[in-house]
Design a protein around this motif. Sequence first.
Motif, mmCIF file in Angstrom:
data_model
loop_
_atom_site.group_PDB
_atom_site.id
_atom_site.type_symbol
_atom_site.label_atom_id
_atom_site.label_comp_id
_atom_site.label_asym_id
_atom_site.label_seq_id
_atom_site.Cartn_x
_atom_site.Cartn_y
_atom_site.Cartn_z
ATOM 1 N N UNK A 64 -3.526 -8.965 4.251
ATOM 2 C CA UNK A 64 -4.240 -8.678 5.503
ATOM 3 C C UNK A 64 -5.072 -9.881 5.946
ATOM 4 N N UNK A 65 -5.693 -10.565 4.975
ATOM 5 C CA UNK A 65 -6.452 -11.796 5.281
ATOM 6 C C UNK A 65 -5.539 -12.818 5.950
ATOM 7 N N UNK A 110 -3.295 -5.980 -1.158
ATOM 8 C CA UNK A 110 -3.251 -5.589 0.253
ATOM 9 C C UNK A 110 -4.210 -6.463 1.065
ATOM 10 N N UNK A 111 -5.399 -6.663 0.503
ATOM 11 C CA UNK A 111 -6.417 -7.454 1.186
ATOM 12 C C UNK A 111 -5.935 -8.882 1.432
ATOM 13 N N UNK A 156 -4.332 -3.216 -6.423
ATOM 14 C CA UNK A 156 -3.721 -2.819 -5.135
ATOM 15 C C UNK A 156 -4.585 -3.348 -3.997
ATOM 16 N N UNK A 157 -5.909 -3.136 -4.113
ATOM 17 C CA UNK A 157 -6.816 -3.578 -3.044
ATOM 18 C C UNK A 157 -6.722 -5.093 -2.850
ATOM 19 N N UNK A 206 -3.204 -14.542 13.000
ATOM 20 C CA UNK A 206 -3.208 -13.944 14.340
ATOM 21 C C UNK A 206 -4.306 -14.570 15.199
ATOM 22 N N UNK A 207 -5.458 -14.758 14.589
ATOM 23 C CA UNK A 207 -6.557 -15.357 15.354
ATOM 24 C C UNK A 207 -6.248 -16.799 15.737
ATOM 25 N N UNK A 225 -4.367 -11.564 9.462
ATOM 26 C CA UNK A 225 -5.476 -11.567 10.407
ATOM 27 C C UNK A 225 -5.857 -12.991 10.805
ATOM 28 N N UNK A 246 0.836 -1.208 0.000
ATOM 29 C CA UNK A 246 0.000 0.000 0.000
ATOM 30 C C UNK A 246 0.876 1.266 0.000
#
Lengths: 309, 269
Positions: free
Chosen positions: B253-254, B249-250, B245-246, B260-261, B257, B201
């Motif tokens: 992030x997926x 980045x997405x 780009x979206x 992490x969970x 995330x 990003x």
Amino acid sequence: MRALVLGALRRIAITIPVLWAVASLVFLLIHIVPGDPARQLVGENATEDQYQAVRREMGLDKPLGAQYLNYWQGLFKGDWGENPVTRQKTLTRIAARYPATLQLATASLLLAILISIPLGVTAATHRGSMIDGISTLAALLGISLPSFALGPLLILVFSVQLGFTPVSGSSGIASLVLPAVTLAVAMSAILTRVIRSSVIEELGEDYVRTARAKGLPESRVIYKHVLKNGLIPVVTVLGLQFGVLLAGAIITERIFSWPGVGSLLIDSINERDYKLTQGCILVIALTYVAVNTATDFVYRFLDPRIKLD
Amino acid sequence: MSPITKAGFVIAGSLVMLAALSPLLASWDTVQRQELTARLEAPDSHHLLGRDQLGRDLAARIIYGARVSMLVGISVVAISSVLGVIIGVFSGYKGGWTDRIFSGFLFNVFMSFPGILLAIAMVAFLGPSIKNLIIALSVIGWVGYARLMRAQALKVREFDFVTAARALGAGDFHIIIKHILPNSIQPLIVQASLGMAGAILAEAGMSFLGLGVPEPTPSWGKMIDDSREFWFTAPHLFIFPGLMIALAVLSFNFIGDGLRERLDPKQDR
């Protein structure tokens, strides 16, 4: 009261070395320019006399120590330099643009708070449900969507197709809407996640069980009791995110030709007005430090158990 | 693994493949060839994503744009994570004054700048190039890894097995390599995937501001900026690069995330 004042003084004392380091870093920036900044400014075709004059004017002919001292004197006296060609004062140009950036950042912050509180609370109270899943997905989308693609899309739909708002510039409240929405999307996404986590944590507390046992309606439990405590950690995130807004404003201002410090920064880079570039960076960084220090105070007021150190 | 995390891996993997195989999918000549008579052409069967303001094939430029995105993302994550791990472990493991200087002062100074501002400042003065962009984004990126690793080092060094290792005569280097690092790998992977999303990003944002990759190399962010005059007459010029780009980045992030969970089921639940 005395403890509060002492705490505040201590917090400000911690800020001083950070401010010194930030300002010194900004000073050093001009010295990482490959070659000579004065040469870069006058261009290849300038005469030796012109080059030497600009070099003198930028203070680059003096030893580094003397330059550093002059830099600090200038900062305190409000003399942040001027454009060697147009003679425009750096500080005057920044002062003219600063309110527009603050206006944009504040509007985005308020908008983000308005969006994220109901979303975060709903996601938390419906944990594990489809609403929660959609809210998580929407938050990730919001963080990932580049403002420089969202901005043009919003202009295309709301300004060009529907004619609701002006395409660019800063003429009245209507022109603030799209830039503020563009800038607020990512922040709303982050805030929604933080509020959700914070509310979930509070929902497990004893006082919530007591409030429910007393027979209070659920909306009152959530909005009167849980949210009051749940928003405390959110304040810190707000402070940090305000800095992200200020930085994000650089891109948003460029999309919407918004006349703030961010677009001035980019103009200064294109004009190779190094003093102005330094000034813009310093102002944004100082605002960030000031907002974070203020956030710590607010945090302390909201939760007296937290000590300022 | 949740469906969202799986989707993240599939999209991110496809983008890395797209970047790696780009010379096979489109020639450099197609990327550069201008046909001014066909400028701003909408997508059709020959040019799937249409043509840009200079009549260049948008699909070919988007494919090559993936190379810049992935190159910058991977390089920034590699450099800033190595730097951050070394400084963070050193600071947390040594403790005392070393820790006070690093975490109490240096981390604070770097955190006092909104990240992208420092990167803009550095590239503004160093001049725009891929190398300078990677340097600038790494300079702002290492602090996140350093803070994470400092916290991990502080935690792990107090564990019984570290005390036992020390009692058996293990040196600092051995403890760091054999105990602290292996116990920090998982949060480090999460940080790296979120860092990858941030770097992609940031690269696109810097390129949009004219502070990223110079011509003639195509970059998604720069493609959006270059087509500014035609956003409303030929919206495909900003929609397709914006979508890429979206997606990039997405996807990271997926992954971040989701991992992490998995790592900390209590968090966010």
